[in-house]
Design an enzyme around this catalytic site. Structure first.
Site, PDB file in Angstrom:
ATOM      1  N   HIS A   7    -105.569 100.328  21.201  1.00 20.26           N
ATOM      2  CA  HIS A   7    -106.158 101.556  20.646  1.00 20.26           C
ATOM      3  C   HIS A   7    -107.082 101.242  19.483  1.00 20.26           C
ATOM      4  O   HIS A   7    -107.035 100.155  18.910  1.00 20.26           O
ATOM      5  CB  HIS A   7    -105.079 102.551  20.190  1.00 20.26           C
ATOM      6  CG  HIS A   7    -104.157 102.060  19.114  1.00 20.26           C
ATOM      7  ND1 HIS A   7    -102.973 101.415  19.378  1.00 20.26           N
ATOM      8  CD2 HIS A   7    -104.242 102.113  17.755  1.00 20.26           C
ATOM      9  CE1 HIS A   7    -102.371 101.099  18.237  1.00 20.26           C
ATOM     10  NE2 HIS A   7    -103.123 101.508  17.223  1.00 20.26           N
ATOM     11  N   HIS A  79    -108.352 100.870  11.963  1.00 17.95           N
ATOM     12  CA  HIS A  79    -107.959  99.573  12.532  1.00 17.95           C
ATOM     13  C   HIS A  79    -108.135  99.565  14.041  1.00 17.95           C
ATOM     14  O   HIS A  79    -108.304 100.622  14.660  1.00 17.95           O
ATOM     15  CB  HIS A  79    -106.518  99.201  12.156  1.00 17.95           C
ATOM     16  CG  HIS A  79    -105.447 100.092  12.713  1.00 17.95           C
ATOM     17  ND1 HIS A  79    -104.925 101.162  12.034  1.00 17.95           N
ATOM     18  CD2 HIS A  79    -104.789 100.071  13.905  1.00 17.95           C
ATOM     19  CE1 HIS A  79    -103.984 101.749  12.764  1.00 17.95           C
ATOM     20  NE2 HIS A  79    -103.881 101.104  13.910  1.00 17.95           N
ATOM     21  N   GLU A 130    -104.465  95.176  14.159  1.00 16.33           N
ATOM     22  CA  GLU A 130    -103.042  95.333  14.490  1.00 16.33           C
ATOM     23  C   GLU A 130    -102.812  94.585  15.791  1.00 16.33           C
ATOM     24  O   GLU A 130    -103.647  94.639  16.690  1.00 16.33           O
ATOM     25  CB  GLU A 130    -102.738  96.829  14.675  1.00 16.33           C
ATOM     26  CG  GLU A 130    -101.303  97.147  15.052  1.00 16.33           C
ATOM     27  CD  GLU A 130    -101.064  98.658  15.231  1.00 16.33           C
ATOM     28  OE1 GLU A 130    -102.017  99.400  15.511  1.00 16.33           O
ATOM     29  OE2 GLU A 130     -99.902  99.082  15.081  1.00 16.33           O
TER      30      GLU A 130
END
Ligand code: CO
Length: 134
Positions: A7, A79, A130
């Site tokens: 994502h 992020h 991430e």
């Protein structure tokens, strides 16, 4: 090591407004808002055919995205999340290459119920990364 883009997270000052933009202007399928008190955010998930967008709004006094929104009043990309098969092996490999892992280096359970770690943006071209074990 990294696999699919899981994502892209966008921090927003007004979650309802941002959700309406994705739903009504971009024609995307959006979820109901989900409070994640452990992470200090309320999240709306947007499902795209090949990945997800997460809209993040601060929740509570110590939200990790509050400072970001102070600097970026209209919101912004916060992020990007890449999938890895084995998060501990990925962490050890990244550390061996000199990348900084944020926090205590122990994976936390992320918004999808899977272990995640964050990598220092200064080591990744200014982008907070991430990694999520899938
Ligand atoms: Co994320």
């Amino acid at each position: 090591m990294i696999g699919r883009l899981n994502h892209v997270a966008i921090a927003v000052p007004d979650l309802a407004k941002a959700t309406a933009l994705y739903r009504d202007t971009l024609g995307a399928k959006v979820s109901a808002p989900q409070a994640e008190p452990a992470h200090g955010v309320t999240v709306v998930f947007i499902e795209l055919p090949n990945t997800k967008i997460e809209l993040l709004e601060p929740l509570g006094a110590n939200s990790p995205i509050a400072k970001f929104l102070e600097k970026n009043g209209e919101g912004g990309i916060h992020h990007i999340c890449y999938e890895v098969a084995d998060i501990l092996a990925a962490r050890d490999q990244l550390k061996a290459k000199g990348a900084r892992v944020l926090g205590d280096g122990q994976p936390k359970i992320g918004a999808h119920g899977k272990p995640v770690l964050f990598l220092h943006p200064k080591d990744f071209n200014g982008a907070l990364v991430e990694i999520e074990q899938v």
